[in-house]
Write a protein that holds these residues in place. Structure first.
Motif, PDB file in Angstrom:
ATOM      1  N   ALA A 104     -15.539  82.437  72.764  1.00 28.72           N
ATOM      2  CA  ALA A 104     -15.933  81.441  73.709  1.00 28.72           C
ATOM      3  C   ALA A 104     -15.577  80.078  73.490  1.00 28.72           C
ATOM      4  O   ALA A 104     -15.487  79.585  72.021  1.00 28.72           O
ATOM      5  CB  ALA A 104     -17.399  81.379  73.727  1.00 28.72           C
ATOM      6  N   THR A 105     -15.223  79.405  74.269  1.00 27.90           N
ATOM      7  CA  THR A 105     -14.619  78.098  74.108  1.00 27.90           C
ATOM      8  C   THR A 105     -15.153  77.013  75.066  1.00 27.90           C
ATOM      9  O   THR A 105     -15.275  77.602  76.334  1.00 27.90           O
ATOM     10  CB  THR A 105     -13.248  77.966  74.243  1.00 27.90           C
ATOM     11  N   VAL A 106     -15.889  75.939  74.837  1.00 32.91           N
ATOM     12  CA  VAL A 106     -16.349  75.081  75.626  1.00 32.91           C
ATOM     13  C   VAL A 106     -15.748  73.567  75.818  1.00 32.91           C
ATOM     14  O   VAL A 106     -15.416  73.034  74.212  1.00 32.91           O
ATOM     15  CB  VAL A 106     -17.980  74.789  75.585  1.00 32.91           C
ATOM     16  N   ALA A 107     -15.300  72.912  76.948  1.00 30.84           N
ATOM     17  CA  ALA A 107     -14.816  71.787  76.664  1.00 30.84           C
ATOM     18  C   ALA A 107     -15.357  70.744  77.332  1.00 30.84           C
ATOM     19  O   ALA A 107     -16.236  71.066  78.357  1.00 30.84           O
ATOM     20  CB  ALA A 107     -13.296  71.877  77.344  1.00 30.84           C
ATOM     21  N   ILE A 108     -15.645  69.569  76.801  1.00 27.98           N
ATOM     22  CA  ILE A 108     -16.475  68.474  77.352  1.00 27.98           C
ATOM     23  C   ILE A 108     -15.771  67.305  77.400  1.00 27.98           C
ATOM     24  O   ILE A 108     -14.800  66.983  76.805  1.00 27.98           O
ATOM     25  CB  ILE A 108     -17.701  68.277  76.592  1.00 27.98           C
ATOM     26  N   GLU A 109     -15.993  66.361  78.234  1.00 27.66           N
ATOM     27  CA  GLU A 109     -15.600  65.056  78.130  1.00 27.66           C
ATOM     28  C   GLU A 109     -16.698  64.103  78.359  1.00 27.66           C
ATOM     29  O   GLU A 109     -17.771  64.399  78.888  1.00 27.66           O
ATOM     30  CB  GLU A 109     -14.607  64.490  79.545  1.00 27.66           C
ATOM     31  N   ALA A 110     -16.784  62.735  77.857  1.00 32.98           N
ATOM     32  CA  ALA A 110     -17.885  61.812  77.763  1.00 32.98           C
ATOM     33  C   ALA A 110     -17.268  60.587  77.703  1.00 32.98           C
ATOM     34  O   ALA A 110     -16.313  60.054  77.310  1.00 32.98           O
ATOM     35  CB  ALA A 110     -18.676  62.251  76.276  1.00 32.98           C
ATOM     36  N   ALA A 111     -18.406  59.765  78.041  1.00 34.55           N
ATOM     37  CA  ALA A 111     -17.946  58.171  78.133  1.00 34.55           C
ATOM     38  C   ALA A 111     -19.402  57.475  77.594  1.00 34.55           C
ATOM     39  O   ALA A 111     -20.407  57.812  78.104  1.00 34.55           O
ATOM     40  CB  ALA A 111     -17.549  57.675  79.416  1.00 34.55           C
ATOM     41  N   LEU A 112     -19.147  56.580  77.080  1.00 38.42           N
ATOM     42  CA  LEU A 112     -20.441  55.512  76.686  1.00 38.42           C
ATOM     43  C   LEU A 112     -19.971  54.193  77.431  1.00 38.42           C
ATOM     44  O   LEU A 112     -18.969  53.672  77.210  1.00 38.42           O
ATOM     45  CB  LEU A 112     -20.514  55.295  75.161  1.00 38.42           C
ATOM     46  N   ARG A 113     -20.896  53.922  78.278  1.00 39.24           N
ATOM     47  CA  ARG A 113     -20.855  52.765  79.222  1.00 39.24           C
ATOM     48  C   ARG A 113     -21.860  51.699  78.871  1.00 39.24           C
ATOM     49  O   ARG A 113     -22.993  51.813  78.608  1.00 39.24           O
ATOM     50  CB  ARG A 113     -21.173  53.071  80.692  1.00 39.24           C
ATOM     51  N   SER A 114     -21.556  50.391  78.759  1.00 35.05           N
ATOM     52  CA  SER A 114     -22.509  49.168  78.498  1.00 35.05           C
ATOM     53  C   SER A 114     -23.260  49.244  79.899  1.00 35.05           C
ATOM     54  O   SER A 114     -22.965  49.256  80.786  1.00 35.05           O
ATOM     55  CB  SER A 114     -21.732  47.909  78.282  1.00 35.05           C
ATOM     56  N   PHE A 115     -24.542  48.969  79.385  1.00 35.71           N
ATOM     57  CA  PHE A 115     -25.437  48.590  80.722  1.00 35.71           C
ATOM     58  C   PHE A 115     -25.456  47.078  81.196  1.00 35.71           C
ATOM     59  O   PHE A 115     -25.516  46.964  82.321  1.00 35.71           O
ATOM     60  CB  PHE A 115     -27.122  48.764  80.246  1.00 35.71           C
ATOM     61  N   ASP A 116     -25.009  46.405  80.197  1.00 40.62           N
ATOM     62  CA  ASP A 116     -24.472  45.116  80.783  1.00 40.62           C
ATOM     63  C   ASP A 116     -23.816  44.756  81.688  1.00 40.62           C
ATOM     64  O   ASP A 116     -23.878  44.261  82.859  1.00 40.62           O
ATOM     65  CB  ASP A 116     -24.275  44.104  79.658  1.00 40.62           C
ATOM     66  N   ASP A 117     -22.555  45.358  81.631  1.00 43.53           N
ATOM     67  CA  ASP A 117     -21.508  45.174  82.701  1.00 43.53           C
ATOM     68  C   ASP A 117     -20.773  46.392  83.092  1.00 43.53           C
ATOM     69  O   ASP A 117     -19.827  46.385  83.832  1.00 43.53           O
ATOM     70  CB  ASP A 117     -20.338  44.243  82.023  1.00 43.53           C
ATOM     71  N   GLY A 118     -21.223  47.775  82.799  1.00 41.75           N
ATOM     72  CA  GLY A 118     -20.593  48.851  83.211  1.00 41.75           C
ATOM     73  C   GLY A 118     -19.322  49.308  82.531  1.00 41.75           C
ATOM     74  O   GLY A 118     -18.877  50.221  82.881  1.00 41.75           O
ATOM     75  N   ARG A 119     -18.858  48.460  81.627  1.00 40.23           N
ATOM     76  CA  ARG A 119     -17.369  48.805  81.051  1.00 40.23           C
ATOM     77  C   ARG A 119     -17.779  49.897  80.052  1.00 40.23           C
ATOM     78  O   ARG A 119     -18.502  50.145  79.551  1.00 40.23           O
ATOM     79  CB  ARG A 119     -16.815  47.500  80.422  1.00 40.23           C
ATOM     80  N   VAL A 120     -16.440  50.738  79.962  1.00 41.63           N
ATOM     81  CA  VAL A 120     -16.529  51.854  79.133  1.00 41.63           C
ATOM     82  C   VAL A 120     -16.162  51.337  77.527  1.00 41.63           C
ATOM     83  O   VAL A 120     -15.238  50.584  77.344  1.00 41.63           O
ATOM     84  CB  VAL A 120     -15.323  52.702  79.449  1.00 41.63           C
ATOM     85  N   LEU A 121     -17.177  51.754  76.829  1.00 41.49           N
ATOM     86  CA  LEU A 121     -16.976  51.343  75.297  1.00 41.49           C
ATOM     87  C   LEU A 121     -16.215  52.311  74.639  1.00 41.49           C
ATOM     88  O   LEU A 121     -15.927  52.156  73.385  1.00 41.49           O
ATOM     89  CB  LEU A 121     -18.614  51.150  74.855  1.00 41.49           C
ATOM     90  N   TRP A 122     -16.546  53.655  74.910  1.00 38.28           N
ATOM     91  CA  TRP A 122     -15.788  54.877  74.282  1.00 38.28           C
ATOM     92  C   TRP A 122     -15.557  55.890  75.496  1.00 38.28           C
ATOM     93  O   TRP A 122     -16.454  56.018  76.263  1.00 38.28           O
ATOM     94  CB  TRP A 122     -16.698  55.049  73.070  1.00 38.28           C
ATOM     95  N   LYS A 123     -14.538  56.518  75.252  1.00 38.07           N
ATOM     96  CA  LYS A 123     -14.177  57.705  76.082  1.00 38.07           C
ATOM     97  C   LYS A 123     -13.472  58.765  75.344  1.00 38.07           C
ATOM     98  O   LYS A 123     -12.548  58.409  74.403  1.00 38.07           O
ATOM     99  CB  LYS A 123     -13.476  57.364  77.374  1.00 38.07           C
ATOM    100  N   GLY A 124     -13.802  59.920  75.480  1.00 36.64           N
ATOM    101  CA  GLY A 124     -12.893  61.221  74.689  1.00 36.64           C
ATOM    102  C   GLY A 124     -13.285  62.317  75.376  1.00 36.64           C
ATOM    103  O   GLY A 124     -14.136  62.682  76.138  1.00 36.64           O
ATOM    104  N   ARG A 125     -12.646  63.319  74.766  1.00 34.20           N
ATOM    105  CA  ARG A 125     -12.518  64.968  75.365  1.00 34.20           C
ATOM    106  C   ARG A 125     -12.630  65.553  73.754  1.00 34.20           C
ATOM    107  O   ARG A 125     -11.967  65.218  72.964  1.00 34.20           O
ATOM    108  CB  ARG A 125     -11.334  65.358  76.135  1.00 34.20           C
ATOM    109  N   LEU A 126     -13.429  66.572  73.877  1.00 32.26           N
ATOM    110  CA  LEU A 126     -13.545  67.554  72.938  1.00 32.26           C
ATOM    111  C   LEU A 126     -13.574  68.885  73.266  1.00 32.26           C
ATOM    112  O   LEU A 126     -14.220  69.095  74.384  1.00 32.26           O
ATOM    113  CB  LEU A 126     -14.964  67.144  71.957  1.00 32.26           C
ATOM    114  N   SER A 127     -13.410  69.901  72.491  1.00 31.71           N
ATOM    115  CA  SER A 127     -13.526  71.254  72.734  1.00 31.71           C
ATOM    116  C   SER A 127     -13.930  71.981  71.523  1.00 31.71           C
ATOM    117  O   SER A 127     -13.461  71.377  70.343  1.00 31.71           O
ATOM    118  CB  SER A 127     -12.488  71.764  73.455  1.00 31.71           C
ATOM    119  N   TRP A 128     -14.517  73.093  71.480  1.00 35.72           N
ATOM    120  CA  TRP A 128     -14.979  73.736  70.381  1.00 35.72           C
ATOM    121  C   TRP A 128     -15.020  75.409  70.769  1.00 35.72           C
ATOM    122  O   TRP A 128     -15.326  75.771  71.869  1.00 35.72           O
ATOM    123  CB  TRP A 128     -16.442  73.430  69.882  1.00 35.72           C
ATOM    124  N   SER A 129     -14.799  76.249  69.964  1.00 34.30           N
ATOM    125  CA  SER A 129     -14.675  77.525  69.969  1.00 34.30           C
ATOM    126  C   SER A 129     -15.498  78.366  68.954  1.00 34.30           C
ATOM    127  O   SER A 129     -15.618  78.007  67.935  1.00 34.30           O
ATOM    128  CB  SER A 129     -13.330  77.962  70.063  1.00 34.30           C
TER     129      SER A 129
END
Length: 168
Positions: A104-129
């Motif tokens: 079984a393999t699951v892939a995700i993407e995620a982003a960390l956004r600042s509440f102050d101005d909405g800018r993306v502080l971190w963004k990435g993709r990961l998967s695991w099996s």
């Protein structure tokens, strides 16, 4: 004496390149409190978003000095994500060409956004099996797949935390 010299050089080189043990980094922009949104499920597998979101919340809640909060006005940033892939494939067969093991393999993407101005502080993709054995009993087979998915979600949450902390 030569060993001491080599050890000293090695320590200095590691310190110079910014090396630090896993779990000793910082979150982007000094984020100390986050709110985790329910991950979106872009697959046809039901409830994956719940499993992944719960594991992320659990993993991030265990770590210090980061705090997971439920209210937006108490958070420095919001973690948003999506389950983008789910696949189960046969990986081994017996001499009679019957499936012996699945992956079984699951892939995700995620982003960390600042509440102050909405800018993306971190963004990435990961998967695991995760591999799991086949079973002729359908309920045991489903339990094996569910256990594999839970383990995948746990590993994804751990890797997400470390990658965000290292700011890779």
């Amino acid at each position: 004496m030569k060993r001491l010299y080599l050890l000293t050089v090695l320590v200095l080189l590691l310190a110079a390149c910014g090396y630090h043990p896993v779990g000793q980094g910082r979150f982007p922009d000094g984020v100390r409190t986050i709110q985790v949104s329910l991950f979106e499920n872009r697959t046809y597998e039901p409830l994956l978003e719940d499993i992944v979101t719960n594991q992320v919340i659990e993993e991030f809640s265990r770590r210090r000095p980061l705090r997971v909060v439920s209210r937006e006005n108490k958070a420095d940033a919001r973690l948003e994500g999506a389950v983008t892939g789910f696949q189960v494939s046969a990986i081994s067969y017996d001499q009679d060409d019957r499936i012996g093991q699945f992956r079984a393999t699951v892939a995700i993407e995620a982003a960390l956004r600042s509440f102050d101005d909405g800018r993306v502080l971190w963004k990435g993709r990961l998967s695991w099996s995760q591999d799991y054995p086949i079973n002729t009993d359908k309920s045991v087979q489903e339990d094996s797949e569910a256990a594999a998915v839970r383990l995948i979600a746990e590993r994804l949450a751990q890797n997400l935390y470390y990658r965000m902390q290292q700011n890779f």
